[in-house]
Design a protein around this motif. Structure first.
Motif, PDB file in Angstrom:
ATOM      1  N   LEU A  34      -7.167   7.542   9.902  1.00 13.43           N
ATOM      2  CA  LEU A  34      -7.071   7.476   8.450  1.00 13.43           C
ATOM      3  C   LEU A  34      -6.449   8.763   7.892  1.00 13.43           C
ATOM      4  O   LEU A  34      -5.576   8.718   7.017  1.00 13.43           O
ATOM      5  CB  LEU A  34      -8.447   7.236   7.831  1.00 13.43           C
ATOM      6  N   GLY A  35      -6.867   9.893   8.406  1.00 16.43           N
ATOM      7  CA  GLY A  35      -6.285  11.166   7.969  1.00 16.43           C
ATOM      8  C   GLY A  35      -4.808  11.251   8.310  1.00 16.43           C
ATOM      9  O   GLY A  35      -3.998  11.714   7.502  1.00 16.43           O
ATOM     10  N   LEU A  36      -4.436  10.782   9.509  1.00 11.83           N
ATOM     11  CA  LEU A  36      -3.037  10.785   9.918  1.00 11.83           C
ATOM     12  C   LEU A  36      -2.219   9.864   9.026  1.00 11.83           C
ATOM     13  O   LEU A  36      -1.098  10.199   8.627  1.00 11.83           O
ATOM     14  CB  LEU A  36      -2.922  10.366  11.385  1.00 11.83           C
ATOM     15  N   ALA A  37      -2.777   8.716   8.678  1.00  5.84           N
ATOM     16  CA  ALA A  37      -2.066   7.781   7.796  1.00  5.84           C
ATOM     17  C   ALA A  37      -1.865   8.390   6.415  1.00  5.84           C
ATOM     18  O   ALA A  37      -0.778   8.266   5.831  1.00  5.84           O
ATOM     19  CB  ALA A  37      -2.846   6.470   7.689  1.00  5.84           C
ATOM     20  N   LEU A  38      -2.888   9.054   5.893  1.00  2.00           N
ATOM     21  CA  LEU A  38      -2.754   9.684   4.578  1.00  2.00           C
ATOM     22  C   LEU A  38      -1.732  10.816   4.593  1.00  2.00           C
ATOM     23  O   LEU A  38      -0.919  10.939   3.672  1.00  2.00           O
ATOM     24  CB  LEU A  38      -4.106  10.208   4.099  1.00  2.00           C
ATOM     25  N   LEU A  39      -1.728  11.625   5.651  1.00  2.00           N
ATOM     26  CA  LEU A  39      -0.744  12.700   5.762  1.00  2.00           C
ATOM     27  C   LEU A  39       0.665  12.132   5.902  1.00  2.00           C
ATOM     28  O   LEU A  39       1.619  12.653   5.319  1.00  2.00           O
ATOM     29  CB  LEU A  39      -1.072  13.601   6.946  1.00  2.00           C
ATOM     30  N   SER A  40       0.804  11.050   6.656  1.00  3.98           N
ATOM     31  CA  SER A  40       2.112  10.424   6.846  1.00  3.98           C
ATOM     32  C   SER A  40       2.634   9.858   5.523  1.00  3.98           C
ATOM     33  O   SER A  40       3.804  10.051   5.168  1.00  3.98           O
ATOM     34  CB  SER A  40       2.016   9.323   7.898  1.00  3.98           C
ATOM     35  N   LEU A  41       1.774   9.184   4.774  1.00  9.02           N
ATOM     36  CA  LEU A  41       2.188   8.635   3.480  1.00  9.02           C
ATOM     37  C   LEU A  41       2.525   9.755   2.489  1.00  9.02           C
ATOM     38  O   LEU A  41       3.478   9.631   1.717  1.00  9.02           O
ATOM     39  CB  LEU A  41       1.091   7.738   2.912  1.00  9.02           C
ATOM     40  N   THR A  42       1.772  10.833   2.539  1.00  5.99           N
ATOM     41  CA  THR A  42       2.058  11.972   1.669  1.00  5.99           C
ATOM     42  C   THR A  42       3.433  12.554   1.992  1.00  5.99           C
ATOM     43  O   THR A  42       4.218  12.862   1.090  1.00  5.99           O
ATOM     44  CB  THR A  42       0.970  13.048   1.819  1.00  5.99           C
ATOM     45  N   ALA A  43       3.730  12.688   3.283  1.00  2.99           N
ATOM     46  CA  ALA A  43       5.032  13.215   3.689  1.00  2.99           C
ATOM     47  C   ALA A  43       6.164  12.293   3.245  1.00  2.99           C
ATOM     48  O   ALA A  43       7.205  12.752   2.768  1.00  2.99           O
ATOM     49  CB  ALA A  43       5.071  13.409   5.205  1.00  2.99           C
ATOM     50  N   VAL A  44       5.956  10.990   3.359  1.00  2.00           N
ATOM     51  CA  VAL A  44       6.988  10.028   2.941  1.00  2.00           C
ATOM     52  C   VAL A  44       7.239  10.127   1.444  1.00  2.00           C
ATOM     53  O   VAL A  44       8.390  10.146   0.991  1.00  2.00           O
ATOM     54  CB  VAL A  44       6.577   8.588   3.342  1.00  2.00           C
ATOM     55  N   VAL A  45       6.188  10.225   0.663  1.00  2.00           N
ATOM     56  CA  VAL A  45       6.352  10.332  -0.790  1.00  2.00           C
ATOM     57  C   VAL A  45       7.033  11.642  -1.160  1.00  2.00           C
ATOM     58  O   VAL A  45       7.922  11.672  -2.026  1.00  2.00           O
ATOM     59  CB  VAL A  45       4.980  10.195  -1.499  1.00  2.00           C
ATOM     60  N   CYS A  46       6.665  12.730  -0.478  1.00  2.00           N
ATOM     61  CA  CYS A  46       7.317  14.019  -0.761  1.00  2.00           C
ATOM     62  C   CYS A  46       8.801  13.952  -0.445  1.00  2.00           C
ATOM     63  O   CYS A  46       9.634  14.416  -1.237  1.00  2.00           O
ATOM     64  CB  CYS A  46       6.662  15.138   0.048  1.00  2.00           C
TER      65      CYS A  46
END
Length: 93
Positions: A34-46
């Motif tokens: 879940l943490g990896l998914a949130l970090l990945s989505l954050t990176a994509v949005v950035c």
């Protein structure tokens, strides 16, 4: 498929491959999914925001950015070749 979408098909393919590699590395390192998914989505949005708004600003400097990027690739290639010389020479007695 529309032309606007079709031109991004390679980007979608390689983006999915990148996400699969990231997920595999996360599993290997025993990271919370879940943490990896949130970090990945954050990176994509950035990257989406940087790409959307940064492109407008960077268009003035496109020639310089292309030169610096090409020069960086050239230097990194030279560095990789120089660092591989001891390994190549180890094969020859």
């Amino acid at each position: 498929m529309d032309y606007e979408i079709k031109q991004f098909s390679a980007l979608l393919l390689f983006g999915n491959i990148e996400n699969l590699i990231l997920a595999a590395q996360g599993v290997d390192a025993h990271v919370d999914p879940l943490g990896l998914a949130l970090l990945s989505l954050t990176a994509v949005v950035c990257w989406l925001l940087i790409g959307t708004f940064g492109t407008k600003v960077a268009m003035k400097y496109a020639r310089y950015i292309n030169f610096i990027g090409g020069f960086a690739i050239f230097v990194l290639g030279l560095q990789a070749m120089i660092e591989s010389i001891p390994g190549i020479l180890a094969f020859f007695p």
